[in-house]
Write a protein that holds these residues in place. Sequence first.
Motif, PDB file in Angstrom:
ATOM      1  N   ILE A  92       2.885   4.202  -7.757  1.00 30.87           N
ATOM      2  CA  ILE A  92       2.305   3.527  -8.925  1.00 30.87           C
ATOM      3  C   ILE A  92       1.311   4.450  -9.612  1.00 30.87           C
ATOM      4  O   ILE A  92       1.298   4.574 -10.841  1.00 30.87           O
ATOM      5  N   GLU A  93       0.480   5.128  -8.834  1.00 25.77           N
ATOM      6  CA  GLU A  93      -0.515   6.026  -9.420  1.00 25.77           C
ATOM      7  C   GLU A  93       0.156   7.163 -10.177  1.00 25.77           C
ATOM      8  O   GLU A  93      -0.256   7.498 -11.294  1.00 25.77           O
TER       9      GLU A  93
ATOM     10  N   PHE B 108      -1.825  -6.592 -12.865  1.00 31.27           N
ATOM     11  CA  PHE B 108      -3.047  -6.006 -13.421  1.00 31.27           C
ATOM     12  C   PHE B 108      -2.711  -5.089 -14.590  1.00 31.27           C
ATOM     13  O   PHE B 108      -3.275  -5.217 -15.688  1.00 31.27           O
TER      14      PHE B 108
ATOM     15  N   MET C  89      -8.196  -1.258  -9.650  1.00 30.11           N
ATOM     16  CA  MET C  89      -6.944  -1.989  -9.505  1.00 30.11           C
ATOM     17  C   MET C  89      -6.549  -2.136  -8.040  1.00 30.11           C
ATOM     18  O   MET C  89      -6.143  -3.212  -7.594  1.00 30.11           O
ATOM     19  N   VAL C  90      -6.685  -1.042  -7.282  1.00 29.28           N
ATOM     20  CA  VAL C  90      -6.335  -1.094  -5.858  1.00 29.28           C
ATOM     21  C   VAL C  90      -7.259  -2.054  -5.114  1.00 29.28           C
ATOM     22  O   VAL C  90      -6.818  -2.837  -4.263  1.00 29.28           O
TER      23      VAL C  90
ATOM     24  N   ILE D 108       1.348   2.422  -3.614  1.00 26.36           N
ATOM     25  CA  ILE D 108       0.223   2.864  -4.435  1.00 26.36           C
ATOM     26  C   ILE D 108       0.375   4.309  -4.916  1.00 26.36           C
ATOM     27  O   ILE D 108       0.114   4.602  -6.095  1.00 26.36           O
TER      28      ILE D 108
ATOM     29  N   VAL E 123       0.123  -6.471  -2.615  1.00 29.50           N
ATOM     30  CA  VAL E 123      -0.659  -5.470  -3.336  1.00 29.50           C
ATOM     31  C   VAL E 123       0.122  -4.917  -4.523  1.00 29.50           C
ATOM     32  O   VAL E 123      -0.408  -4.778  -5.627  1.00 29.50           O
TER      33      VAL E 123
ATOM     34  N   ASN F 267       0.398  -7.549  -7.297  1.00 33.19           N
ATOM     35  CA  ASN F 267      -0.901  -7.717  -7.950  1.00 33.19           C
ATOM     36  C   ASN F 267      -1.220  -6.537  -8.863  1.00 33.19           C
ATOM     37  O   ASN F 267      -1.750  -6.707  -9.964  1.00 33.19           O
ATOM     38  N   ALA F 268      -0.892  -5.330  -8.396  1.00 30.06           N
ATOM     39  CA  ALA F 268      -1.131  -4.142  -9.212  1.00 30.06           C
ATOM     40  C   ALA F 268      -0.280  -4.181 -10.483  1.00 30.06           C
ATOM     41  O   ALA F 268      -0.748  -3.823 -11.570  1.00 30.06           O
TER      42      ALA F 268
ATOM     43  N   TYR G  21       0.811  -1.211   0.000  1.00 30.56           N
ATOM     44  CA  TYR G  21       0.000   0.000   0.000  1.00 30.56           C
ATOM     45  C   TYR G  21       0.844   1.261   0.000  1.00 30.56           C
ATOM     46  O   TYR G  21       0.397   2.308  -0.470  1.00 30.56           O
TER      47      TYR G  21
ATOM     48  N   MET H 209      -7.835   2.844 -11.800  1.00 32.16           N
ATOM     49  CA  MET H 209      -6.885   2.848 -10.691  1.00 32.16           C
ATOM     50  C   MET H 209      -7.567   2.393  -9.407  1.00 32.16           C
ATOM     51  O   MET H 209      -7.027   1.578  -8.647  1.00 32.16           O
TER      52      MET H 209
ATOM     53  N   SER I 197      -6.323  -5.618  -6.220  1.00 33.49           N
ATOM     54  CA  SER I 197      -4.985  -5.978  -5.730  1.00 33.49           C
ATOM     55  C   SER I 197      -4.991  -6.246  -4.234  1.00 33.49           C
ATOM     56  O   SER I 197      -4.277  -7.128  -3.748  1.00 33.49           O
TER      57      SER I 197
END
Length: 214
Positions: free
Chosen positions: A39-40, A76, A58-59, A36, A69, A72-73, A33, A55, A62
């Motif tokens: 990643i965003e 995805f 996806m969160v 995130i 997480v 997984n993201a 987390y 997004m 994930s």
Amino acid sequence: MNRTKGTREDRSMILQLFVTFFRIGPSTFGGGYAMIPVIEREILEKKQWIDEKEMADMVSLSGSAPGGVGVNAAAFVGYRKAGLAGAVAAVAGITLPTFLIVIALSVFYLLFHDNPKVGAALKGIQGAVIALILMAAYRMAKQAVFDMATAFMSVSAVLILLLVPISPIYMIAFGLLGGIVFVKGKEWIGLKVRTEKEPNSISSQESFYPEYYI
């Protein structure tokens, strides 16, 4: 000729996925987390590979699926952009730097774990991780909480997790059941049902993050 062009484009995208997630990988400190926001920023704002709704989806996926997480993201996004090969490239990119960093830190910690400066540095990292997680929660809440029902479920989930020793797996199941009950209940009494935020209320240019990632 078109097939060759498509193959080159696919290879280019697979390479981009690997490089992009390889750069994101070192931000794994503190768990998925904490990644995130980075990643965003990279996937949504810079690359524009997905939009804000995707997004948020996806969160959610994930976090509810088995595994980390961040991994997984990556899977995805990689699968969405370049199929199975893209998912493999993205997962390899996000895990390789972490693997190397963990090995290096393990050796370093064995040699210097008694040093008070090392302990102080780790405390500072913990504080930064908390901030990253809060930022990720804020951005996700802006997309996912859009009416009284979603607000009630979000607050209830937080309170239950804080006050009751319950596994997050059960909370995911309760959230699924609660969502179905709310939607069917609204339909039954004739209220308008919305399962996502109105598109015109989302600003793709809106950003909460400073220019901290290069």
